[in-house]
Design a protein around this motif. Sequence first.
Motif, PDB file in Angstrom:
ATOM      1  N   ASP A 101       0.792  -1.087   0.019  1.00  0.00           N
ATOM      2  CA  ASP A 101      -0.153   0.012   0.101  1.00  0.00           C
ATOM      3  C   ASP A 101       1.034   1.237  -0.039  1.00  0.00           C
ATOM      4  OD1 ASP A 101      -1.656   2.002   0.534  1.00  0.00           O
ATOM      5  OD2 ASP A 101      -2.922   0.892   2.025  1.00  0.00           O
ATOM      6  N   ALA A 102       1.002   2.090  -1.189  1.00  0.00           N
ATOM      7  CA  ALA A 102       1.946   3.047  -1.336  1.00  0.00           C
ATOM      8  C   ALA A 102       1.131   4.359  -1.201  1.00  0.00           C
ATOM      9  CB  ALA A 102       2.512   3.134  -2.418  1.00  0.00           C
ATOM     10  N   THR A 103      -0.270   4.200  -0.690  1.00  0.00           N
ATOM     11  CA  THR A 103      -0.849   5.777  -0.391  1.00  0.00           C
ATOM     12  C   THR A 103      -0.077   6.822   0.202  1.00  0.00           C
ATOM     13  OG1 THR A 103      -3.068   4.336  -0.537  1.00  0.00           O
ATOM     14  CG2 THR A 103      -2.967   6.470   0.108  1.00  0.00           C
ATOM     15  N   PHE A 104       0.393   6.362   1.312  1.00  0.00           N
ATOM     16  CA  PHE A 104       1.108   7.527   2.021  1.00  0.00           C
ATOM     17  C   PHE A 104       2.354   8.086   1.468  1.00  0.00           C
ATOM     18  CE2 PHE A 104       4.192   8.757   5.504  1.00  0.00           C
ATOM     19  CZ  PHE A 104       3.443   9.912   5.860  1.00  0.00           C
ATOM     20  N   LEU A 105       3.083   7.172   0.670  1.00  0.00           N
ATOM     21  CA  LEU A 105       4.235   7.239  -0.002  1.00  0.00           C
ATOM     22  C   LEU A 105       3.951   8.350  -1.037  1.00  0.00           C
ATOM     23  CD1 LEU A 105       7.421   6.943  -0.413  1.00  0.00           C
ATOM     24  CD2 LEU A 105       6.753   4.950  -1.706  1.00  0.00           C
ATOM     25  N   PHE A 106       2.732   7.746  -1.898  1.00  0.00           N
ATOM     26  CA  PHE A 106       2.361   8.755  -2.915  1.00  0.00           C
ATOM     27  C   PHE A 106       2.028  10.320  -2.741  1.00  0.00           C
ATOM     28  CE2 PHE A 106      -0.725  10.338  -5.794  1.00  0.00           C
ATOM     29  CZ  PHE A 106      -0.342  10.048  -7.258  1.00  0.00           C
ATOM     30  N   LEU A 107       1.410  10.310  -1.643  1.00  0.00           N
ATOM     31  CA  LEU A 107       0.799  11.695  -1.013  1.00  0.00           C
ATOM     32  C   LEU A 107       1.822  12.579  -0.549  1.00  0.00           C
ATOM     33  CD1 LEU A 107      -2.694  10.487   0.660  1.00  0.00           C
ATOM     34  CD2 LEU A 107      -2.237  11.683  -1.764  1.00  0.00           C
ATOM     35  N   GLN A 108       3.020  11.677  -0.221  1.00  0.00           N
ATOM     36  CA  GLN A 108       4.211  12.801   0.270  1.00  0.00           C
ATOM     37  C   GLN A 108       4.685  13.332  -0.904  1.00  0.00           C
ATOM     38  OE1 GLN A 108       6.641   9.598   2.196  1.00  0.00           O
ATOM     39  NE2 GLN A 108       6.715  11.013   4.224  1.00  0.00           N
ATOM     40  N   HIS A 109       4.833  12.646  -1.910  1.00  0.00           N
ATOM     41  CA  HIS A 109       5.475  13.378  -2.937  1.00  0.00           C
ATOM     42  C   HIS A 109       4.885  14.224  -4.179  1.00  0.00           C
ATOM     43  CE1 HIS A 109       9.358  11.445  -1.820  1.00  0.00           C
ATOM     44  NE2 HIS A 109       8.767  10.563  -1.631  1.00  0.00           N
ATOM     45  N   HIS A 110       3.477  13.609  -4.265  1.00  0.00           N
ATOM     46  CA  HIS A 110       2.714  14.334  -5.299  1.00  0.00           C
ATOM     47  C   HIS A 110       1.373  14.257  -5.018  1.00  0.00           C
ATOM     48  CE1 HIS A 110       3.504  10.622  -6.646  1.00  0.00           C
ATOM     49  NE2 HIS A 110       4.808  10.572  -7.532  1.00  0.00           N
ATOM     50  N   PRO A 111       0.710  15.012  -3.676  1.00  0.00           N
ATOM     51  CA  PRO A 111      -0.607  14.869  -3.490  1.00  0.00           C
ATOM     52  C   PRO A 111      -1.505  15.578  -4.469  1.00  0.00           C
ATOM     53  CG  PRO A 111       0.613  16.504  -2.019  1.00  0.00           C
ATOM     54  CD  PRO A 111       1.737  15.734  -2.891  1.00  0.00           C
ATOM     55  N   TRP A 112      -0.973  16.361  -5.558  1.00  0.00           N
ATOM     56  CA  TRP A 112      -1.807  17.245  -6.481  1.00  0.00           C
ATOM     57  C   TRP A 112      -2.077  16.256  -7.494  1.00  0.00           C
ATOM     58  CZ3 TRP A 112       3.324  17.592  -5.832  1.00  0.00           C
ATOM     59  CH2 TRP A 112       4.215  17.265  -6.865  1.00  0.00           C
ATOM     60  N   VAL A 113      -1.529  15.210  -7.886  1.00  0.00           N
ATOM     61  CA  VAL A 113      -1.870  14.148  -8.808  1.00  0.00           C
ATOM     62  C   VAL A 113      -2.924  13.485  -8.628  1.00  0.00           C
ATOM     63  CG1 VAL A 113      -0.878  12.449 -10.430  1.00  0.00           C
ATOM     64  CG2 VAL A 113       0.639  14.277  -9.478  1.00  0.00           C
ATOM     65  N   ASN A 114      -3.907  13.446  -9.686  1.00  0.00           N
ATOM     66  CA  ASN A 114      -5.191  12.462  -9.529  1.00  0.00           C
ATOM     67  C   ASN A 114      -4.767  11.313 -10.300  1.00  0.00           C
ATOM     68  OD1 ASN A 114      -7.553  11.184  -9.780  1.00  0.00           O
ATOM     69  ND2 ASN A 114      -8.600  13.051 -11.114  1.00  0.00           N
ATOM     70  N   PHE A 115      -4.245  10.290  -9.301  1.00  0.00           N
ATOM     71  CA  PHE A 115      -3.561   9.109  -9.945  1.00  0.00           C
ATOM     72  C   PHE A 115      -4.459   8.079 -10.617  1.00  0.00           C
ATOM     73  CE2 PHE A 115      -4.747   8.142  -5.268  1.00  0.00           C
ATOM     74  CZ  PHE A 115      -5.729   7.059  -5.486  1.00  0.00           C
ATOM     75  N   HIS A 116      -5.941   8.245 -10.089  1.00  0.00           N
ATOM     76  CA  HIS A 116      -6.786   7.204 -10.703  1.00  0.00           C
ATOM     77  C   HIS A 116      -6.985   7.760 -12.216  1.00  0.00           C
ATOM     78  CE1 HIS A 116      -9.755   4.203 -10.709  1.00  0.00           C
ATOM     79  NE2 HIS A 116     -10.752   5.029 -11.186  1.00  0.00           N
ATOM     80  N   TYR A 117      -7.122   9.120 -12.458  1.00  0.00           N
ATOM     81  CA  TYR A 117      -7.217   9.400 -13.812  1.00  0.00           C
ATOM     82  C   TYR A 117      -6.101   8.800 -14.718  1.00  0.00           C
ATOM     83  CZ  TYR A 117      -7.412  12.623 -17.776  1.00  0.00           C
ATOM     84  OH  TYR A 117      -7.297  13.087 -19.103  1.00  0.00           O
ATOM     85  N   ILE A 118      -5.163   8.921 -14.116  1.00  0.00           N
ATOM     86  CA  ILE A 118      -3.652   8.340 -14.795  1.00  0.00           C
ATOM     87  C   ILE A 118      -3.666   6.848 -14.999  1.00  0.00           C
ATOM     88  CG2 ILE A 118      -1.090   8.112 -15.033  1.00  0.00           C
ATOM     89  CD1 ILE A 118      -1.390  11.089 -13.435  1.00  0.00           C
ATOM     90  N   LEU A 119      -3.929   6.164 -13.902  1.00  0.00           N
ATOM     91  CA  LEU A 119      -3.844   4.814 -13.715  1.00  0.00           C
ATOM     92  C   LEU A 119      -5.190   3.998 -13.986  1.00  0.00           C
ATOM     93  CD1 LEU A 119      -1.354   4.750 -10.873  1.00  0.00           C
ATOM     94  CD2 LEU A 119      -0.924   4.492 -13.154  1.00  0.00           C
ATOM     95  N   GLU A 120      -6.241   4.442 -14.340  1.00  0.00           N
ATOM     96  CA  GLU A 120      -7.360   3.751 -14.258  1.00  0.00           C
ATOM     97  C   GLU A 120      -7.610   2.547 -15.077  1.00  0.00           C
ATOM     98  OE1 GLU A 120     -12.382   4.681 -14.693  1.00  0.00           O
ATOM     99  OE2 GLU A 120     -10.811   6.101 -15.359  1.00  0.00           O
ATOM    100  N   LYS A 121      -6.811   2.648 -16.459  1.00  0.00           N
ATOM    101  CA  LYS A 121      -6.696   1.606 -17.232  1.00  0.00           C
ATOM    102  C   LYS A 121      -6.092   0.303 -16.732  1.00  0.00           C
ATOM    103  CE  LYS A 121      -5.622   3.793 -20.847  1.00  0.00           C
ATOM    104  NZ  LYS A 121      -5.311   4.092 -22.421  1.00  0.00           N
ATOM    105  N   PHE A 122      -5.258   0.621 -15.894  1.00  0.00           N
ATOM    106  CA  PHE A 122      -4.253  -0.308 -15.453  1.00  0.00           C
ATOM    107  C   PHE A 122      -4.800  -1.053 -14.161  1.00  0.00           C
ATOM    108  CE2 PHE A 122      -1.343   2.742 -17.620  1.00  0.00           C
ATOM    109  CZ  PHE A 122      -1.251   1.969 -18.601  1.00  0.00           C
ATOM    110  N   GLN A 123      -6.062  -0.545 -13.498  1.00  0.00           N
ATOM    111  CA  GLN A 123      -6.385  -1.178 -12.430  1.00  0.00           C
ATOM    112  C   GLN A 123      -6.955  -2.531 -12.609  1.00  0.00           C
ATOM    113  OE1 GLN A 123      -9.913   0.905 -10.614  1.00  0.00           O
ATOM    114  NE2 GLN A 123      -9.915  -0.151  -8.980  1.00  0.00           N
TER     115      GLN A 123
END
Length: 258
Positions: A230-252
């Motif tokens: 679970d990399a949620t905390f790590l992700f939010l530490q570095h780029h909280p402004w990025v909408n990750f689901h928009y970027i990665l939705e097709k890879f879910q």
Amino acid sequence: MNINHQINFYFANRQYTLVWQDLDQNILNEVVFFVLNDISSKNKLNNLTFTDSNLSPIQQSLALFLQSQHIFINNTPPITQVQECEFQNLYEILPNQLLIQKFKNKRKLESVNYQMQTILNLNQQFRETSSNIKDNNNMINQKQSIERSANTYPITKIQSSNTQPLNKRQTELKSYTIEEVKLPIIFKVQQHNTQKDAWIVLQDNIYDVSYYIEKHPGGREQILRGVGKDATFLFLQHHPWVNFHYILEKFQVGYLVR
């Protein structure tokens, strides 16, 4: 600060007010870009549309925003009084910094100060990420087009050393435990340095990021820090402004169950 100019954005029960005196338009453009990206990311919006107080559509343009002053995002109903918004964000734009004050029902919750150079750096990182994602999606679409052509015309035989399915997303996404997420992470680095079965968990969504590792703006090593867990905390530490689901939705590939 004497306020000479103001723009108000509205989404749902939130108002975002930008205020400034005479200011370089490049700086103002960067702050508007930052605020809209923040709205998109925090509310998980894939696209933003804008209307004025008369419900007329307007384009994303600083000149039109200045002309309208009150801009409503994604069909938010027009309002006439600030009090009707439960939450308010006030962005005071100075030449060298951005002062953000957050309110709930007019009660101040917090204040955040950003140096303007930080805003510029965050915007640049966002643009680079978006550019890499666009390039990656173009590559994937080209491969999918080739595969469809191969299925339409069986006589055309395409050889590929990569038998990994291009997109593992299925109609019905499966549920996995965190232990199951870790299972595929037995990396075999081949001569072309690609990774196989790289899964990552972000806010209980599981994504297969195998095809994104080499495109990650921060480098392979940084994204591999979050693989298999679970990399949620790590992700939010570095780029909280990025909408990750928009970027990665097709890879879910599924959801995390605890």
